[in-house]
Write a protein that holds these residues in place. Structure first.
Motif, short mmCIF file in Angstrom:
data_model
loop_
_atom_site.label_atom_id
_atom_site.label_comp_id
_atom_site.label_asym_id
_atom_site.label_seq_id
_atom_site.Cartn_x
_atom_site.Cartn_y
_atom_site.Cartn_z
N TYR A 1 0.84 -1.21 0.00
CA TYR A 1 0.00 0.00 0.00
C TYR A 1 0.87 1.25 0.00
O TYR A 1 0.62 2.20 -0.76
N TYR A 2 1.90 1.24 0.82
CA TYR A 2 2.79 2.41 0.92
C TYR A 2 3.52 2.65 -0.40
O TYR A 2 3.56 3.78 -0.91
N ILE A 3 4.08 1.60 -0.99
CA ILE A 3 4.89 1.76 -2.19
C ILE A 3 4.02 2.12 -3.40
O ILE A 3 4.44 2.87 -4.29
N SER A 4 2.79 1.60 -3.47
CA SER A 4 1.91 1.92 -4.60
C SER A 4 1.45 3.38 -4.54
O SER A 4 1.44 4.07 -5.57
N VAL A 5 1.09 3.85 -3.36
CA VAL A 5 0.66 5.25 -3.23
C VAL A 5 1.84 6.19 -3.49
O VAL A 5 1.69 7.21 -4.18
N LEU A 6 3.01 5.85 -2.95
CA LEU A 6 4.19 6.67 -3.17
C LEU A 6 4.55 6.75 -4.65
O LEU A 6 4.85 7.82 -5.18
N THR A 7 4.49 5.60 -5.34
CA THR A 7 4.81 5.56 -6.77
C THR A 7 3.81 6.38 -7.58
O THR A 7 4.18 7.11 -8.50
N PHE A 8 2.52 6.26 -7.22
CA PHE A 8 1.49 6.98 -7.97
C PHE A 8 1.71 8.48 -7.91
O PHE A 8 1.74 9.17 -8.94
N PHE A 9 1.87 9.02 -6.72
CA PHE A 9 2.03 10.47 -6.57
C PHE A 9 3.38 10.96 -7.12
O PHE A 9 3.47 12.06 -7.68
N ARG A 10 4.41 10.14 -6.98
CA ARG A 10 5.71 10.55 -7.50
C ARG A 10 5.69 10.61 -9.03
O ARG A 10 6.20 11.57 -9.62
N VAL A 11 5.11 9.59 -9.67
CA VAL A 11 5.04 9.58 -11.12
C VAL A 11 4.21 10.75 -11.63
O VAL A 11 4.58 11.43 -12.60
N PHE A 12 3.09 11.02 -10.98
CA PHE A 12 2.25 12.12 -11.44
C PHE A 12 2.89 13.47 -11.19
O PHE A 12 2.65 14.43 -11.95
N ALA A 13 3.67 13.58 -10.15
CA ALA A 13 4.41 14.83 -9.93
C ALA A 13 5.41 15.06 -11.06
O ALA A 13 5.57 16.18 -11.55
N CYS A 14 6.08 13.99 -11.49
CA CYS A 14 7.04 14.10 -12.59
C CYS A 14 6.34 14.46 -13.90
O CYS A 14 6.81 15.31 -14.66
N PHE A 15 5.19 13.83 -14.17
CA PHE A 15 4.46 14.13 -15.39
C PHE A 15 3.90 15.55 -15.37
O PHE A 15 3.84 16.22 -16.40
N SER A 16 3.48 16.02 -14.21
CA SER A 16 2.99 17.40 -14.10
C SER A 16 4.12 18.39 -14.37
O SER A 16 3.91 19.42 -15.03
N SER A 17 5.32 18.07 -13.88
CA SER A 17 6.47 18.94 -14.13
C SER A 17 6.81 18.98 -15.61
O SER A 17 7.07 20.05 -16.18
N LEU A 18 6.83 17.82 -16.24
CA LEU A 18 7.09 17.77 -17.68
C LEU A 18 5.96 18.42 -18.47
O LEU A 18 6.20 19.02 -19.52
N GLY A 19 4.73 18.30 -17.96
CA GLY A 19 3.60 18.92 -18.62
C GLY A 19 3.73 20.43 -18.65
O GLY A 19 3.36 21.07 -19.65
N PHE A 20 4.25 21.01 -17.59
CA PHE A 20 4.46 22.46 -17.57
C PHE A 20 5.42 22.88 -18.68
O PHE A 20 5.19 23.87 -19.37
N LEU A 21 6.48 22.11 -18.88
CA LEU A 21 7.43 22.44 -19.93
C LEU A 21 6.85 22.17 -21.32
O LEU A 21 6.96 23.01 -22.23
N ALA A 22 6.21 21.02 -21.50
CA ALA A 22 5.71 20.63 -22.82
C ALA A 22 4.56 21.50 -23.29
O ALA A 22 4.43 21.79 -24.49
#
Length: 239
Positions: free
Chosen positions: A107-128
């Protein structure tokens, strides 16, 4: 109009702002989200990036959600696998079949992975979504990123849009001929035919691209546009 990331990057409210600042903000959020293992920080990055995209750059919510749709699908499936098939730690829920269940660690690793990946995509989305590819390439070249990397990136960026356009055209043509509405076997056959045609078209387009580059005296290096926003002038090219 179909979703066109290049069109949005050229027409948003901050498209003409300093690209160095936008690249710096995007990479700072990206790297910090990867380094910091904290859900609250990842959520903060998602919120800040979304505010910059929606409120500052004035990108429509519909386009932003379209940009996140495909990453969300892959991230959701990955985190679902981590949640049910990572049997480490104490069980929160146990199905009783083949070790499938939810543990405290999964549960911990899945939630951590979900928010981390989406944070990275949001950052790239700002640039793209806010910076044209020409400005991004200019910034990368100015910080001495290898030329071959920049050139491959530009060619791939161009090829992606051609690929998407052809895919949409062929899919609409198949839909107009009821290629997906009769039986599941017909839909499967239409899907396979489309991808086989895309493979052939990709080979033809790559050959056409090479001929176009050769006809323009391509010597292995593409000039990169250098934006000059201080005064009205012709574009400058840097090698």
């Amino acid at each position: 109009m179909e979703f066109n990331i290049d069109y949005i990057a050229h027409t948003n409210r901050i498209a003409d702002e300093n690209p160095y600042i936008k690249v710096l903000i995007s990479f700072f959020f990206l790297l910090s989200a990867l380094i910091v293992s904290n859900n609250y920080y990842s959520i903060a990055v998602i919120i800040i990036s979304s505010i910059l995209i929606l409120a500052v750059a004035r990108v429509s919510l519909k386009d932003y959600l379209k940009f996140l749709a495909i990453p969300f699908s892959f991230t959701f499936l990955t985190c679902l696998f981590l949640l049910f098939f990572f049997p480490q730690g104490a069980y929160i829920w146990d199905s009783g079949y083949w070790g499938i269940g939810i543990t405290t660690y999964s549960y911990y690793i899945s939630v951590l992975t979900f928010f981390r990946v989406f944070a990275c995509f949001s950052s790239l989305g700002f640039l793209a979504l806010t910076t044209p590819i020409s400005d991004v390439m200019h910034v990368l070249r100015s910080v001495h990123v290898p030329k071959i990397f920049c050139e491959i990136s530009v060619l791939m960026y161009n090829a992606i849009f051609i690929f998407i356009e052809r895919t949409e055209t062929m899919r609409n043509a198949q839909k107009s001929r009821l290629g997906y509405l009769t039986t599941s076997m017909t839909a499967f056959k239409s899907f396979g035919t489309m991808f086989s045609n895309l493979f052939i078209i990709s080979l033809e387009k790559s050959d056409t691209l090479q001929r176009s580059l050769d006809s323009r005296c391509y010597t292995g290096e593409l000039p990169v546009y250098k934006p000059d926003r201080t005064k009205s002038s012709y574009p400058k090219l840097v090698n």
